[in-house]
Design an enzyme around this catalytic site. Structure first.
Site: not given
Ligand code: AMP
Length: 281
Positions: A22, A24-25, A28, A52, A175, A178
């Site tokens: 979540g 989301l940016h 995502h 995690q 992106l 955090r």
């Molecule tokens: P997270 O919500 O951080 O667990 O990320 C969910 C998914 O989004 C994971 O597969 C991440 O690798 C991917 N993700 C996070 N940041 C980026 C980004 N800047 N560009 C592409 N994919 C991303």
């Protein structure tokens, strides 16, 4: 969720799953758009997975923006948002963990003990619940992707794993949910990760092949930024995630650093291209 997914499979539809935590940016959303192109229906999971996060990490303060996330996903015509509670995913008495040996002990795994065990356990659960045809991950978390691919191979999992490029801000910062923690001066300093990888890219374009030299130059760039403390910078084989001495096959340059109180990671993918190498940030 299992019923809905089973129904889609019965109808022989191509189910796509995008697992997220979540907040989301555009990173995502790039996965969601890729999923939409290749699959229907699509499921986006939103679960801030406690397993995690280490005991001293940011699980409690991790940004949670479920209403806004839902609104964005609705606009993108996502069919299902799967947002289970902690108790649903890990009811009292939960005892199982998935460990992929050997790939998760170094780099992120060393800095964040137990992190990958949490990731593989939750991803296997999500894949079992949804049983998608395709599942989408970002190359931003390169070691995570490699470990998930290994788990999928070792455990004979059916879903095809699709890996998508890193989405960056115009100034290069990858992106990340955090990034919301960064104050304006941290935010400016954080671009040093991208700048350091870009320095390595220029080194490689100029013919440098030795990890020691590339990493020394990269470290110098990071160290020029007083607000940033480097955790690691390594050049590793893309398959084994073990350090390489010089460039030969596909590698990653991986960096992790603390900016203020915020831990950020970034990487560059280096691939043989004829006599030379292409570097993708
Ligand atoms: P997270 O919500 O951080 O667990 O990320 C969910 C998914 O989004 C994971 O597969 C991440 O690798 C991917 N993700 C996070 N940041 C980026 C980004 N800047 N560009 C592409 N994919 C991303």
């Amino acid at each position: 969720m299992k019923q809905v997914a089973a129904e889609a499979r019965r109808e022989e539809r191509v189910l796509g799953l995008v697992p997220t935590m979540g907040a989301l940016h555009e990173g995502h959303l790039s996965l969601v758009r890729a999923a939409r192109q290749q699959s229907s229906p699509i499921v986006v999971s939103i679960f801030v997975n406690p397993k995690q996060f280490g005991p001293t990490e940011d699980f409690q303060k991790y940004p949670r923006t479920l209403d806004a996330d839902r609104a964005v996903l609705e606009k993108l015509c996502v069919d299902y948002v799967f947002a289970p509670s902690g108790e649903e995913m890990y009811p009292a008495g939960f005892r199982t963990a998935v460990v992929v040996e050997g790939l998760g002990e170094r780099l992120e795994g060393r800095s964040r003990p137990g992190h990958f065990l949490g990731v593989t356990t939750v991803v296997l659960k999500l894949l079992e619940i949804v049983q998608p045809r395709l599942t989408f991950f970002g190359r931003k978390d390169a070691q995570q992707v490699r470990i998930i691919q290994q788990m999928a191979c070792d455990l004979n999992l059916d879903p095809e794993i699709v890996v998508r490029p890193i989405v960056r801000e115009p100034d290069g910062l990858a992106l990340s949910s955090r990034n919301a923690y960064l104050n304006p001066s941290d935010r400016a300093a954080a671009t040093v990760l991208y700048r350091s990888l870009d320095m390595a890219r220029r080194g490689i374009a100029a013919g440098e092949r030795y990890a020691t030299q590339l990493l020394a130059d990269l470290r110098q760039v990071v160290e020029s930024e007083p607000k940033v403390a480097l955790d690691y910078a390594e050049m590793v084989d893309a398959d084994t995630f073990e350090p390489v001495v010089n460039l030969r096959k596909t590698c990653y340059l991986l960096v992790a650093a603390r900016v203020g109180g915020t831990r950020l990671i970034d990487n560059a993918l280096i691939e043989p291209a004829g006599e030379s190498f292409s570097v993708t940030l």
